[in-house]
Structure formats: structure tokens, C-alpha cells
Design a protein around this motif. Structure first.
Motif, PDB file in Angstrom:
ATOM      1  N   VAL A   1       0.776  -1.204   0.105  1.00 38.23           N
ATOM      2  CA  VAL A   1       0.104   0.079   0.141  1.00 38.23           C
ATOM      3  C   VAL A   1       0.937   1.197   0.071  1.00 38.23           C
ATOM      4  O   VAL A   1       0.503   2.183  -0.919  1.00 38.23           O
ATOM      5  CB  VAL A   1      -0.921  -0.007   1.144  1.00 38.23           C
ATOM      6  CG1 VAL A   1      -1.754   1.315   1.347  1.00 38.23           C
ATOM      7  CG2 VAL A   1      -1.991  -1.106   0.859  1.00 38.23           C
ATOM      8  N   PRO A   2       1.758   1.369   1.050  1.00 39.83           N
ATOM      9  CA  PRO A   2       2.476   2.615   0.962  1.00 39.83           C
ATOM     10  C   PRO A   2       3.459   2.928  -0.178  1.00 39.83           C
ATOM     11  O   PRO A   2       3.935   3.877  -0.576  1.00 39.83           O
ATOM     12  CB  PRO A   2       3.308   2.653   2.109  1.00 39.83           C
ATOM     13  CG  PRO A   2       3.478   1.202   2.692  1.00 39.83           C
ATOM     14  CD  PRO A   2       2.170   0.685   1.905  1.00 39.83           C
ATOM     15  N   GLU A   3       3.596   1.698  -1.136  1.00 44.15           N
ATOM     16  CA  GLU A   3       4.532   1.660  -2.245  1.00 44.15           C
ATOM     17  C   GLU A   3       3.784   1.852  -3.503  1.00 44.15           C
ATOM     18  O   GLU A   3       4.363   1.843  -4.399  1.00 44.15           O
ATOM     19  CB  GLU A   3       5.382   0.309  -2.365  1.00 44.15           C
ATOM     20  CG  GLU A   3       6.354   0.048  -1.094  1.00 44.15           C
ATOM     21  CD  GLU A   3       7.248  -1.121  -1.245  1.00 44.15           C
ATOM     22  OE1 GLU A   3       8.207  -1.292  -0.609  1.00 44.15           O
ATOM     23  OE2 GLU A   3       6.714  -1.990  -1.981  1.00 44.15           O
TER      24      GLU A   3
ATOM     25  N   VAL B   1       2.070   4.419  -5.241  1.00 41.18           N
ATOM     26  CA  VAL B   1       2.503   5.487  -6.128  1.00 41.18           C
ATOM     27  C   VAL B   1       3.773   5.281  -6.385  1.00 41.18           C
ATOM     28  O   VAL B   1       4.076   5.687  -7.746  1.00 41.18           O
ATOM     29  CB  VAL B   1       2.405   6.700  -5.455  1.00 41.18           C
ATOM     30  CG1 VAL B   1       2.772   8.113  -6.024  1.00 41.18           C
ATOM     31  CG2 VAL B   1       0.624   7.033  -4.624  1.00 41.18           C
ATOM     32  N   GLU B   2       4.767   4.906  -5.812  1.00 42.35           N
ATOM     33  CA  GLU B   2       6.087   5.029  -6.146  1.00 42.35           C
ATOM     34  C   GLU B   2       6.649   3.755  -7.142  1.00 42.35           C
ATOM     35  O   GLU B   2       7.098   3.787  -8.104  1.00 42.35           O
ATOM     36  CB  GLU B   2       6.938   4.902  -4.978  1.00 42.35           C
ATOM     37  CG  GLU B   2       8.593   5.019  -5.345  1.00 42.35           C
ATOM     38  CD  GLU B   2       9.295   4.643  -4.142  1.00 42.35           C
ATOM     39  OE1 GLU B   2      10.636   4.529  -4.487  1.00 42.35           O
ATOM     40  OE2 GLU B   2       8.932   4.523  -3.086  1.00 42.35           O
ATOM     41  N   LYS B   3       5.907   2.550  -6.762  1.00 40.08           N
ATOM     42  CA  LYS B   3       6.136   1.434  -7.723  1.00 40.08           C
ATOM     43  C   LYS B   3       5.174   0.871  -8.539  1.00 40.08           C
ATOM     44  O   LYS B   3       5.418   0.186  -9.384  1.00 40.08           O
ATOM     45  CB  LYS B   3       6.754   0.247  -6.711  1.00 40.08           C
ATOM     46  CG  LYS B   3       7.988   0.515  -5.802  1.00 40.08           C
ATOM     47  CD  LYS B   3       8.404  -0.385  -5.024  1.00 40.08           C
ATOM     48  CE  LYS B   3       9.590  -0.334  -4.271  1.00 40.08           C
ATOM     49  NZ  LYS B   3      10.129  -1.539  -3.468  1.00 40.08           N
ATOM     50  N   HIS B   4       3.992   1.163  -8.396  1.00 37.92           N
ATOM     51  CA  HIS B   4       2.827   0.626  -9.197  1.00 37.92           C
ATOM     52  C   HIS B   4       1.960   1.761  -9.926  1.00 37.92           C
ATOM     53  O   HIS B   4       0.984   1.429 -10.392  1.00 37.92           O
ATOM     54  CB  HIS B   4       2.071  -0.190  -8.193  1.00 37.92           C
ATOM     55  CG  HIS B   4       2.767  -1.248  -7.512  1.00 37.92           C
ATOM     56  ND1 HIS B   4       3.366  -2.625  -8.160  1.00 37.92           N
ATOM     57  CD2 HIS B   4       3.236  -1.144  -6.212  1.00 37.92           C
ATOM     58  CE1 HIS B   4       4.104  -2.925  -7.105  1.00 37.92           C
ATOM     59  NE2 HIS B   4       3.756  -2.302  -6.198  1.00 37.92           N
ATOM     60  N   SER B   5       2.527   2.906 -10.140  1.00 37.28           N
ATOM     61  CA  SER B   5       1.535   3.922 -10.737  1.00 37.28           C
ATOM     62  C   SER B   5       2.589   4.555 -12.032  1.00 37.28           C
ATOM     63  O   SER B   5       3.566   4.280 -12.378  1.00 37.28           O
ATOM     64  CB  SER B   5       1.524   5.015  -9.680  1.00 37.28           C
ATOM     65  OG  SER B   5       0.734   4.632  -8.836  1.00 37.28           O
ATOM     66  N   TYR B   6       1.543   5.456 -12.674  1.00 36.85           N
ATOM     67  CA  TYR B   6       2.046   6.077 -13.817  1.00 36.85           C
ATOM     68  C   TYR B   6       2.492   5.015 -15.205  1.00 36.85           C
ATOM     69  O   TYR B   6       1.949   4.159 -15.263  1.00 36.85           O
ATOM     70  CB  TYR B   6       3.203   7.051 -13.446  1.00 36.85           C
ATOM     71  CG  TYR B   6       2.779   7.999 -12.447  1.00 36.85           C
ATOM     72  CD1 TYR B   6       1.895   9.053 -12.654  1.00 36.85           C
ATOM     73  CD2 TYR B   6       3.324   8.136 -11.357  1.00 36.85           C
ATOM     74  CE1 TYR B   6       1.456   9.937 -11.806  1.00 36.85           C
ATOM     75  CE2 TYR B   6       2.862   8.926 -10.225  1.00 36.85           C
ATOM     76  CZ  TYR B   6       2.207   9.864 -10.689  1.00 36.85           C
ATOM     77  OH  TYR B   6       1.415  10.908  -9.514  1.00 36.85           O
TER      78      TYR B   6
END
Length: 227
Positions: A164-166, A168-173
Motif C-alpha cells: 500500500v505505501p509503495e 504510488v512509487e512502484k505501481h503507478s504512472y
């Protein structure tokens, strides 16, 4: 009397300076699929459950969905979150989404499976806009207590808590991978489902919703739904 009033005043000052406890919850901002897509996901999951009773169950309390964002927030911010997301569904409600294939790891005897959804420009923009609207509410320091607890008392899996806290950094864009999770089953069954049961279809979303997350990224409790 004066000493008594001073003591009360000091007590109130100490109380007012005590940091307010923050109740952190894990949420999923998600798209709910059309009835046809929902039914196909439920059916595929039911067949997988026959093969592996321990896998996740998709039902009214663990809904099929396409995740736009998973994150931790302060529960008190939920009304602000809902207001921020208001009107967002109108940007996608008329767009056609596509269920492309049944994805699983074919080199493994047992694999997690999901329905891959085409990463269209409209869907990618919606994902990015969701993060933009939510950015000021996202917290990093959530724990296993932020999730709906397992009914059998087993702990929330470590992979769930760290994912969950990862997000945006690892599973987005560029790493955004729209899909509908189905669970885990034997490759031989998944081969059969992919060739005989799964139907690549076009479908529309019925809403953007916010759900309280349970173990393994399951969307368990509805907190807000677009009109």
C-alpha cells in the motif's frame, strides 16, 4: 481558590497540547465494472476456489474491481477525500474499457491470476488524476491495524502491508497495471479457463468508489461511491 483555578488552567493547557490520536486506514480508490464483467470475474473466481479453497473469495464483501490508487489516510480526512473525488467519475463513465486476457505466470505450477484491462489513455489519465487529487491526504506510516482484520484472526500478510505505501512509487504512472484480481490456482486449471471460459469483452465502469481494504488487497467495506 486562585491556586485551584491555576491548576485547572494548567490542566486544560496540557490536555489541549496533547497530540490527537490519528486513526489510519488503508483504502482503495477503485472502478467498479459493469454487471457483465462483474459476473465473469465472480464465475472465474468460483471455479478457481474449487481448485484452491484457500484463495481469495470474490463476493459482495470482496468486490471485483480495478484499482486506481491504494494508500493510507487519516480516517478523519475521509469526508475531504470524498469531496475531492466528487465529479471525477464523469471523466470516464462514457468510455469503453477492455478486458484483454486472463493473465497468470505460465512457467509456474500455481499462479496468481487476474483479468488484464487495457491501459487506455483515458484510464491512465484517470489514474493520474486520482493520485493528484489524493496526494495531500496520503500517509506513509500505516500498519496492519489500518486494514479490515481477517475473520479467523490470522495476521494481515506482510506483502499487503508493504504494498500500500509503495503504490504510488512502484505501481503507478508508467507502472500502472489495471486489472481485476481473481486469486491463485493451478496452472492446468488456468490454462483451461483462459481457453474455454474467459471472454475478452468491452465494458463500462459503473462508479468510482472508496473501499476500506482487507488482506491481499481485497475491497471489503464501501466508504464512498460516486453518484
Amino acid at each position: 481558590m486562585k491556586k485551584y483555578l491555576i491548576a485547572i488552567g494548567l490542566g486544560l493547557m496540557i490536555f489541549s497540547c496533547t497530540p490527537k490520536e490519528v486513526n489510519i486506514i488503508a483504502i482503495d480508490v477503485l472502478l467498479t465494472p459493469s454487471e457483465e464483467m462483474h459476473a465473469q470475474a465472480i464465475y472465474l473466481n468460483a471455479l478457481m476456489k474449487q481448485n484452491n479453497p484457500e484463495t481469495i473469495t470474490l463476493d459482495e464483501n470482496h468486490i471485483p474491481h480495478i484499482t486506481l490508487l491504494q494508500c493510507f489516510i487519516n480516517e478523519e480526512d475521509l469526508p475531504k477525500v470524498n469531496n475531492a473525488l466528487e465529479g471525477l467519475f464523469s471523466t470516464i463513465e462514457n468510455d469503453s474499457l477492455k478486458a484483454e486476457n486472463l493473465f497468470y505466470y505460465k512457467e509456474k505450477e500455481e499462479s496468481f491470476a487476474m483479468i488484464s484491462v487495457e491501459k487506455s489513455q483515458q484510464l491512465l489519465k484517470l489514474h493520474e488524476k486520482t493520485i493528484e487529487l489524493m496526494k495531500s491526504f496520503i500517509l506513509k506510516n500505516g500498519s496492519d491495524e489500518a486494514f479490515i482484520q481477517n475473520p479467523d484472526g490470522s495476521p494481515i500478510s506482510e506483502s499487503t502491508v508493504t504494498y500500500v505505501p509503495e503504490f504510488v512509487e512502484k505501481h503507478s504512472y508508467e507502472n500502472f497495471d489495471p486489472h481485476i484480481s481473481l486469486g491463485v490456482a493451478q496452472k492446468t486449471l488456468l490454462d483451461s479457463l483462459a481457453s474455454t471460459i474467459f471472454k475478452p469483452i468491452r465494458f463500462k465502469a459503473t462508479s468510482i468508489s472508496v473501499y476500506h481494504l482487507g488482506d491481499h488487497g481485497t475491497a471489503q467495506k464501501l466508504l464512498w461511491k460516486s453518484e
